[in-house]
Design a protein around this motif. Structure first.
Motif, PDB file in Angstrom:
ATOM      1  N   ASP A   1       6.190  17.342   3.134  1.00 55.73           N
ATOM      2  CA  ASP A   1       5.523  16.050   3.241  1.00 55.73           C
ATOM      3  C   ASP A   1       4.033  16.135   2.916  1.00 55.73           C
ATOM      4  O   ASP A   1       3.485  15.264   2.243  1.00 55.73           O
ATOM      5  CB  ASP A   1       5.727  15.433   4.630  1.00 55.73           C
ATOM      6  CG  ASP A   1       5.499  16.418   5.772  1.00 55.73           C
ATOM      7  OD1 ASP A   1       5.047  17.554   5.523  1.00 55.73           O
ATOM      8  OD2 ASP A   1       5.795  16.060   6.924  1.00 55.73           O
TER       9      ASP A   1
ATOM     10  N   VAL B   1       2.087  13.731   0.189  1.00 58.02           N
ATOM     11  CA  VAL B   1       1.000  12.829   0.580  1.00 58.02           C
ATOM     12  C   VAL B   1      -0.313  13.209  -0.108  1.00 58.02           C
ATOM     13  O   VAL B   1      -1.143  12.346  -0.415  1.00 58.02           O
ATOM     14  CB  VAL B   1       0.863  12.825   2.120  1.00 58.02           C
ATOM     15  CG1 VAL B   1      -0.380  12.081   2.578  1.00 58.02           C
ATOM     16  CG2 VAL B   1       2.110  12.190   2.741  1.00 58.02           C
TER      17      VAL B   1
ATOM     18  N   LYS C   1       1.342   9.832  -5.074  1.00 58.41           N
ATOM     19  CA  LYS C   1       0.501   9.787  -3.870  1.00 58.41           C
ATOM     20  C   LYS C   1       0.490   8.373  -3.281  1.00 58.41           C
ATOM     21  O   LYS C   1       0.555   8.197  -2.060  1.00 58.41           O
ATOM     22  CB  LYS C   1      -0.920  10.233  -4.218  1.00 58.41           C
ATOM     23  CG  LYS C   1      -1.855  10.303  -3.019  1.00 58.41           C
ATOM     24  CD  LYS C   1      -3.209  10.880  -3.396  1.00 58.41           C
ATOM     25  CE  LYS C   1      -4.095  11.044  -2.167  1.00 58.41           C
ATOM     26  NZ  LYS C   1      -5.391  11.683  -2.521  1.00 58.41           N
TER      27      LYS C   1
ATOM     28  N   GLN D   1       2.429   7.098   0.655  1.00 57.39           N
ATOM     29  CA  GLN D   1       1.847   6.462   1.850  1.00 57.39           C
ATOM     30  C   GLN D   1       2.925   5.919   2.792  1.00 57.39           C
ATOM     31  O   GLN D   1       2.650   5.684   3.973  1.00 57.39           O
ATOM     32  CB  GLN D   1       0.919   5.321   1.438  1.00 57.39           C
ATOM     33  CG  GLN D   1      -0.349   5.766   0.753  1.00 57.39           C
ATOM     34  CD  GLN D   1      -1.190   4.580   0.343  1.00 57.39           C
ATOM     35  OE1 GLN D   1      -2.075   4.148   1.076  1.00 57.39           O
ATOM     36  NE2 GLN D   1      -0.897   4.026  -0.829  1.00 57.39           N
TER      37      GLN D   1
ATOM     38  N   GLY E   1       2.799   8.885   4.756  1.00 56.13           N
ATOM     39  CA  GLY E   1       1.468   9.347   5.129  1.00 56.13           C
ATOM     40  C   GLY E   1       0.681   8.388   5.991  1.00 56.13           C
ATOM     41  O   GLY E   1      -0.295   8.778   6.625  1.00 56.13           O
ATOM     42  N   SER E   2       1.095   7.121   6.045  1.00 55.82           N
ATOM     43  CA  SER E   2       0.365   6.135   6.853  1.00 55.82           C
ATOM     44  C   SER E   2       1.353   5.201   7.534  1.00 55.82           C
ATOM     45  O   SER E   2       2.025   4.406   6.873  1.00 55.82           O
ATOM     46  CB  SER E   2      -0.592   5.328   5.973  1.00 55.82           C
ATOM     47  OG  SER E   2      -1.112   4.228   6.696  1.00 55.82           O
TER      48      SER E   2
ATOM     49  N   GLY F   1      -1.316   9.168  10.747  1.00 58.69           N
ATOM     50  CA  GLY F   1      -1.054  10.066   9.619  1.00 58.69           C
ATOM     51  C   GLY F   1      -0.030  11.138   9.938  1.00 58.69           C
ATOM     52  O   GLY F   1       0.654  11.092  10.966  1.00 58.69           O
ATOM     53  N   LEU F   2       0.073  12.129   9.058  1.00 61.16           N
ATOM     54  CA  LEU F   2       1.038  13.218   9.218  1.00 61.16           C
ATOM     55  C   LEU F   2       0.640  14.128  10.368  1.00 61.16           C
ATOM     56  O   LEU F   2      -0.519  14.499  10.503  1.00 61.16           O
ATOM     57  CB  LEU F   2       1.102  14.070   7.945  1.00 61.16           C
ATOM     58  CG  LEU F   2       1.676  13.438   6.686  1.00 61.16           C
ATOM     59  CD1 LEU F   2       1.669  14.454   5.559  1.00 61.16           C
ATOM     60  CD2 LEU F   2       3.089  12.945   6.934  1.00 61.16           C
TER      61      LEU F   2
ATOM     62  N   SER G   1      -5.345  12.817  11.017  1.00 60.53           N
ATOM     63  CA  SER G   1      -4.111  12.031  11.179  1.00 60.53           C
ATOM     64  C   SER G   1      -4.150  11.157  12.425  1.00 60.53           C
ATOM     65  O   SER G   1      -3.461  10.141  12.502  1.00 60.53           O
ATOM     66  CB  SER G   1      -2.899  12.968  11.242  1.00 60.53           C
ATOM     67  OG  SER G   1      -2.717  13.620  10.012  1.00 60.53           O
TER      68      SER G   1
END
Length: 424
Positions: free
Chosen positions: A71, A75, A94, A98, A101-102, A146-147, A177
């Motif tokens: 992951d 991201v 990218k 998300q 990632g978000s 985040g991650l 994150s």
């Protein structure tokens, strides 16, 4: 085809194991790989956070197809950089990454396209998050935006537990994150995972799985990256599956394309089966770990044409076949995981266990001559096939019992929900 898999976990060993079976593959590399992947491919020592180094390694080995596993690399936009270097790559952009990632990006997408999910609020300061929390009932869910390697989610059964989770996030426990936090309503129900491939337009459903996130038996203890899984997950009935596709997956792929960020990759939807039907818990923009291990064990089709079709926008017309069997994987982890743990303990008995119904995928391992050493938190994935979840479970635990590793531990109840249903 000369293929390079990016990553070093159990997911990447499973992908390499399956890719190595393809007649289309002339040479296979895993960067950086682990003590198991070197048995099916050539490990390449490279820092995968250094995109230029990854591209240089791919060029050095005349690689024409890169498959990105983790992951963090999705991201960070590794796929974009590899494609920009002229190499075909299985990895979402990218911008599309998300979705994983978000958390707030995905929630906004759900709002825009009426995708069912938990009610939520997002905060960028501890004071505002706590003020909101004190107006809400427990249980409640707190997520680092985040991650966080599967550890940034707290299902708080009390306001005090949620308060602690919020303070942890803003204290820097998860780095950047946790700089913003999403607080969600608690959804009652059973969780299940649904996987599809998409090239940005065409959707090819793969299969279902159920993960076990808690560290200890009976779903107790802290959240982990996953302690085991089985596939398929019959709890997602045909009716619920149809609703999940129509109400969640299809609007997501359509919506991402409409926004100008088409999603091309494997889309992993964590779903909650509520009284009102399936709702989205979260998206992951890559194969699950450990779900990938059970999926690769069950997949009858050659995986390489499917991944390549996603990467080249030619998925339409492809299909996928599965073995008429269940697969179940048990994670053996280093004692202390998901907290602090040591490295370097010796593992005996893991080599030579593989047969038609059992495969040991490696995650955090490395080799020191003839010795196999633990080199991470989650270390081995003992994965078995069976005519039922119970049979697959029995075979997997037979494998676990043959491994001599005093510094390791495993849950003893992977698959328990479905086994209880099978026995009713």
């Amino acid at each position: 085809m000369r293929v390079m898999v990016i990553g070093s976990g159990g997911r990447e060993h499973a992908l390499a194991w399956k890719i190595a079976q393809s007649p289309l593959v002339e040479a296979l590399f895993v960067a950086p790989g682990n003590g198991g992947s070197e048995k099916v491919a050539t490990n390449v020592a490279v820092d995968i956070t250094d995109h230029a180094a990854v591209i240089a390694a791919a060029r050095e080995h005349d690689v024409d197809f890169v498959v990105v596993g983790p992951d963090a690399q999705v991201v960070a936009g590794l796929g974009d950089d590899v494609r920009a270097a002229g190499i075909t790559c299985f990895c979402p952009s990218k911008a599309a990454g998300q979705l994983e990632g978000s958390k707030s990006f995905t929630k906004a997408l759900c709002d825009q396209f009426d995708i069912p999910t938990a009610g939520y609020a997002r905060f960028e300061s501890e004071d505002a998050a706590l003020a909101y929390l004190y107006t809400q009932p427990a249980p409640i869910v707190v997520k680092a935006d985040g991650l966080a390697a599967g550890k940034g989610v707290t299902v708080a059964m009390s306001i005090e537990e949620a308060e602690e989770a919020i303070i942890d996030c803003f204290s820097g426990l998860f780095g950047a994150s946790g700089a913003s936090v999403v607080i969600e309503e608690f959804m009652e129900g059973e969780e299940v995972s649904l996987f599809v491939l998409s090239d940005g337009e065409t959707i090819l459903p793969l299969t279902t799985a159920q993960d076990h996130k808690r560290a200890f038996d009976a779903d107790l203890g802290p959240n982990t990256g996953g302690m085991g899984a089985y596939s398929p997950a019959p709890v997602l009935s045909r009716d619920l599956y149809d609703r999940a596709m129509a109400e969640i997956i299809e609007p997501t792929v359509r919506g991402m394309a409409q926004r100008g960020t088409p999603y091309a990759g494997v889309l992993y939807a964590g779903l909650m089966l509520t009284e009102d039907g399936p709702k989205l818990v979260e998206y992951n923009a890559r194969f699950g770990d450990p779900e990938c291990q059970v999926m690769m064990m069950r997949m009858e089709s050659d995986v390489v044409p499917l991944l390549h079709a996603v990467a080249t926008g030619t998925l339409k017309g492809h299909d996928v076949a599965w073995k008429d069997a269940f697969a179940l994987t048990v994670i053996m982890a280093t004692k202390g995981y998901p907290g602090d743990y040591g490295k370097g303990s010796e593992i005996k008995g893991a080599d030579g266990l593989d047969d038609d119904t059992l495969t040991v995928f490696h995650a955090g391992t490395k080799r020191d001559g003839e010795r196999l050493l633990a080199n991470g938190g989650r270390v081995l994935n003992i994965t078995a096939l069976g005519a039922s979840v119970k049979e697959a479970q029995e075979r997997a635990y037979t494998g676990v019992d043959q491994i001599d590793w005093p510094d390791g531990f495993a849950r003893s109840d992977i698959g328990w929900r479905e086994i209880a249903r099978e026995q009713d």
